[in-house]
Enzyme design. Sequence first.
Site, PDB file in Angstrom:
ATOM      1  N   HIS A  76       0.830  -1.218   0.000  1.00 49.62           N
ATOM      2  CA  HIS A  76       0.000   0.000   0.000  1.00 49.62           C
ATOM      3  C   HIS A  76       0.862   1.266   0.000  1.00 49.62           C
ATOM      4  CE1 HIS A  76      -3.899  -2.070   0.870  1.00 49.62           C
ATOM      5  NE2 HIS A  76      -3.096  -2.965   1.414  1.00 49.62           N
ATOM      6  N   ASN A 149     -10.340  -2.686   2.639  1.00 51.49           N
ATOM      7  CA  ASN A 149     -10.057  -2.681   1.204  1.00 51.49           C
ATOM      8  C   ASN A 149     -11.349  -2.421   0.439  1.00 51.49           C
ATOM      9  OD1 ASN A 149      -7.299  -3.185   1.269  1.00 51.49           O
ATOM     10  ND2 ASN A 149      -7.520  -5.407   1.113  1.00 51.49           N
ATOM     11  N   TYR A 363       1.062  -4.046  12.060  1.00 50.06           N
ATOM     12  CA  TYR A 363       1.016  -2.633  11.655  1.00 50.06           C
ATOM     13  C   TYR A 363       1.890  -1.743  12.533  1.00 50.06           C
ATOM     14  CZ  TYR A 363      -2.556  -3.787   8.276  1.00 50.06           C
ATOM     15  OH  TYR A 363      -3.215  -4.317   7.196  1.00 50.06           O
TER      16      TYR A 363
HETATM   17 FE1  HDD Z   1      -2.533  -4.731   5.520  1.00 53.52          FE
HETATM   18  C1  HDD Z   1      -1.031  -1.752   5.139  1.00 53.52           C
HETATM   19  C2  HDD Z   1      -5.497  -3.430   4.334  1.00 53.52           C
HETATM   20  C3  HDD Z   1      -3.972  -7.870   5.623  1.00 53.52           C
HETATM   21  C4  HDD Z   1       0.228  -5.942   7.034  1.00 53.52           C
HETATM   22  N1  HDD Z   1      -3.129  -2.947   4.849  1.00 53.52           N
HETATM   23  C5  HDD Z   1      -2.366  -1.821   4.772  1.00 53.52           C
HETATM   24  C6  HDD Z   1      -3.147  -0.726   4.285  1.00 53.52           C
HETATM   25  C7  HDD Z   1      -4.411  -1.207   4.054  1.00 53.52           C
HETATM   26  C8  HDD Z   1      -4.393  -2.605   4.408  1.00 53.52           C
HETATM   27  C9  HDD Z   1      -5.591  -0.427   3.527  1.00 53.52           C
HETATM   28  C10 HDD Z   1      -2.646   0.684   4.046  1.00 53.52           C
HETATM   29  C11 HDD Z   1      -2.876   1.554   5.249  1.00 53.52           C
HETATM   30  C12 HDD Z   1      -2.437   2.968   4.938  1.00 53.52           C
HETATM   31  O1  HDD Z   1      -3.102   3.595   4.101  1.00 53.52           O
HETATM   32  O2  HDD Z   1      -1.437   3.390   5.516  1.00 53.52           O
HETATM   33  N2  HDD Z   1      -4.335  -5.510   4.997  1.00 53.52           N
HETATM   34  C13 HDD Z   1      -5.442  -4.795   4.630  1.00 53.52           C
HETATM   35  C14 HDD Z   1      -6.590  -5.670   4.599  1.00 53.52           C
HETATM   36  C15 HDD Z   1      -6.162  -6.910   4.940  1.00 53.52           C
HETATM   37  C16 HDD Z   1      -4.744  -6.815   5.209  1.00 53.52           C
HETATM   38  C17 HDD Z   1      -8.006  -5.234   4.258  1.00 53.52           C
HETATM   39  C18 HDD Z   1      -6.923  -8.185   5.083  1.00 53.52           C
HETATM   40  C19 HDD Z   1      -8.170  -8.249   5.381  1.00 53.52           C
HETATM   41  N3  HDD Z   1      -1.953  -6.576   6.169  1.00 53.52           N
HETATM   42  C20 HDD Z   1      -2.705  -7.723   6.153  1.00 53.52           C
HETATM   43  C21 HDD Z   1      -1.982  -8.784   6.839  1.00 53.52           C
HETATM   44  C22 HDD Z   1      -0.793  -8.235   7.253  1.00 53.52           C
HETATM   45  C23 HDD Z   1      -0.795  -6.853   6.827  1.00 53.52           C
HETATM   46  C24 HDD Z   1      -2.487 -10.198   7.038  1.00 53.52           C
HETATM   47  C25 HDD Z   1       0.342  -8.874   8.016  1.00 53.52           C
HETATM   48  C26 HDD Z   1       0.250  -9.934   8.742  1.00 53.52           C
HETATM   49  N4  HDD Z   1      -0.682  -4.000   5.936  1.00 53.52           N
HETATM   50  C27 HDD Z   1       0.279  -4.666   6.596  1.00 53.52           C
HETATM   51  C28 HDD Z   1       1.504  -3.819   6.875  1.00 53.52           C
HETATM   52  C29 HDD Z   1       1.074  -2.431   6.307  1.00 53.52           C
HETATM   53  C30 HDD Z   1      -0.301  -2.726   5.719  1.00 53.52           C
HETATM   54  C31 HDD Z   1       2.778  -4.393   6.387  1.00 53.52           C
HETATM   55  C32 HDD Z   1       2.024  -1.724   5.370  1.00 53.52           C
HETATM   56  C33 HDD Z   1       2.063  -0.302   5.821  1.00 53.52           C
HETATM   57  C34 HDD Z   1       1.362  -0.283   7.080  1.00 53.52           C
HETATM   58  O3  HDD Z   1       0.904  -1.536   7.380  1.00 53.52           O
HETATM   59  O4  HDD Z   1       1.201   0.665   7.789  1.00 53.52           O
HETATM   60  O5  HDD Z   1       1.757  -3.764   8.235  1.00 53.52           O
END
Ligand code: HDD
Length: 696
Positions: A76, A149, A363
């Site tokens: 993202h 999402n 996160y």
């Molecule tokens: Fe995630 C970012 C949505 C599963 C780990 N995720 C991130 C963002 C969104 C989502 C919208 C961007 C937030 C922003 O605008 O800063 N992610 C989802 C949805 C998921 C999902 C709807 C499943 C239902 N994500 C998911 C899992 C993991 C992560 C299973 C890890 C185990 N997601 C992350 C992250 C991020 C992230 C690596 C990257 C940047 C951040 O968190 O802040 O931690």
Amino acid sequence: MKSQNKDNQNQKNEQLDQVRSDPTHQVLTTNQGVKIADNQNSLRAGIRGSTLLEDFILREKITHFDHERIPERIVHARGVGAHGYFKAYPGNERFTKAGFLTDPDIETPIFVRFSTVQGPRGSADTVRDIRGFAIKFYTQEGNYDLVGNNVPVFFVQDGIKFPDFVHAVKPEPDTEIPTGASAHDTFWDFVSLVPESAHAVIWAMSDRAIPRSLRAIQGFGVHTFRLVDAQGKGRFVKFHWTPKQGLQSLLWDEAQKLAGKDPDFHRRDLYQAIEQGIYPEWELGVQIVEEEDEMSFDFDLLDPTKIIPEELVPITPLGRFVLNRNVDNFFSEVEQVAFCPGHIVPGIDFTNDPLLQARLFSYTDTQLSRLGGPNFHQIPINQPVCPFHNNQRDGMHQMRVFKGQSSYQPNSTGDNWPIETPPAEQNGGFESYQERIDGSKIRQRSESFSDHFSQPRLYYKSLAPHEQKHVVEAYTFELSKVKNPAIRQRQVQQILANIDPDLAQQVGKNLGIEVIDLEQKFKESQVEKSAKLSMQAFIPEDIKGRKIAVLLHDQVYSDGLEQVKAWAAQEGVIIELLTPSVAPVKDAQGKTLPSDGMQSAEPSIAYDAVILPDGANLDAVLQDGMVKHYLLEAYKHLKPIVFLGNRTAFFEQLGLYEDEGTFSQADFMQVTEPLKQLLRQHRVWSREPVAALVPA
Ligand code: HDD
């Protein structure tokens, strides 16, 4: 109460005001406050000599510059954000005690960040991808983040598979190709080996993954969460947010072209709409399942690869939110905002969805390396508007100056402050929902998570014919980019053939793959079709924020333009007058008409309809390849074309068939009604051949 609300609304702005820096009428200084006399030349040993290490002004400036970038988000990374407010509808205390959801008088400030998943920060907006839809509610009981999402299901069921999925979809490690796209071997290798991904993949192959505008996407919390009422009773919920603007998508050809012509298409669209006062709005709603009904579905509520069809559980609306303010500074706000599904407030709680559980850890962890330490909550965009005090101290980038001796509890040095707040029906301290846990430590997927095909099948069957056609084309395009034939074959024969024989056969035919086993027993879902899965179920009432290009040329008859503009202003439609170069043109009476942009720089793919007024030299204009291409491309992309004039042979001259989307009429007011209806539908769908869907 009213005055406290005003405070709430203004608090976030005031907080940001305190740190806003406006250089107007200020002198230039170093970061230490020393006034700078010369910002053009470094300090040299002689007029043509080497630069001196002593130049602290140069060193400070370059050092700061060298560190201006932070790591982009691991997923993202490409996003855009805006501020707004949320207001609850009355009556929600039936389900939750969360103050911002139950008090209809409160206007809770919010910040929303939309994003793509795969591409890096500099990638194009319009790639085929899921869109992130994350909201931070700055409530009086703490920050609540709903990190969702624009599709309601995820690719994997357990967080332990998330790094594998992301590695597979990201650019391939040896070449770092492709940017912002899932059309490559490693993605399709992974998803063809992991059938639980089939549902999210078919959504990603649908028009949902190429939105026309971020204002026209739905949002979903994906997981089942819990709402908890004042008596401590919990209910399962799925969060939905539904755009008042309806749902609209690009065509794949447009999405690809826009990636080159205007990689900032979505962020520009959102910014422009908000600047022009066309504020996008969503309704927040929940599907509510009583605890005793947890097991009454043919899927597991804890499985994030499943939806609850709305035929089984309708949506209960909770409130609405509006985006009404653009950011002042992209980096400070959009880049530094830190969301976490673990940021919840009393009245909302988690479930045991294994994907959600992993997210609760991930996160905050990622912010530590992205934002450089544990004090990222003090960055203005992340700060709560309610007071926050505890005994956490020090750390990188500590912004607060704590007073007093005590930084521990219990303490007598500070009269034991800050103190705990016991849980209460309202405004109490946070108390976790008391769910009974009884089980053995085990690494095993529940059998109730094992049906991977009935819901993608339901999705495909619920789409309109043109939407199904786009799904076939998307699988075909993506798999055509896969080099390894075994991967293509596996996806078609082991995944698509389990979803739907027609789908498998059509994609197979396009790829030269014979689908042999079509006699599978398809597991049907509890409902046969679900109406709200098709984007056709979300046609908006109005056409606010749609964009129409008006092509101007020298000697144009401009009489009708005022009518067009007046109609557009009334409907909230954005009209742009495009000229051959950006220089103004003269109309047939010699009046100067200003230009909003150049036709070759503002292609038809960026608009929802095109208007061409007649003129004294129209024949010459129609010889211009640029204009011809503009109109033909708009036609190809199923857009209404209005010729403001009386030449019956106009469309014939262009080699186009006249249809319900082509208008030839000097009086613009005669076409406004059908034009509006077509814009509501978003495209002239009758122009798209869907015959290819019927298997040979
Ligand atoms: Fe995630 C970012 C949505 C599963 C780990 N995720 C991130 C963002 C969104 C989502 C919208 C961007 C937030 C922003 O605008 O800063 N992610 C989802 C949805 C998921 C999902 C709807 C499943 C239902 N994500 C998911 C899992 C993991 C992560 C299973 C890890 C185990 N997601 C992350 C992250 C991020 C992230 C690596 C990257 C940047 C951040 O968190 O802040 O931690």
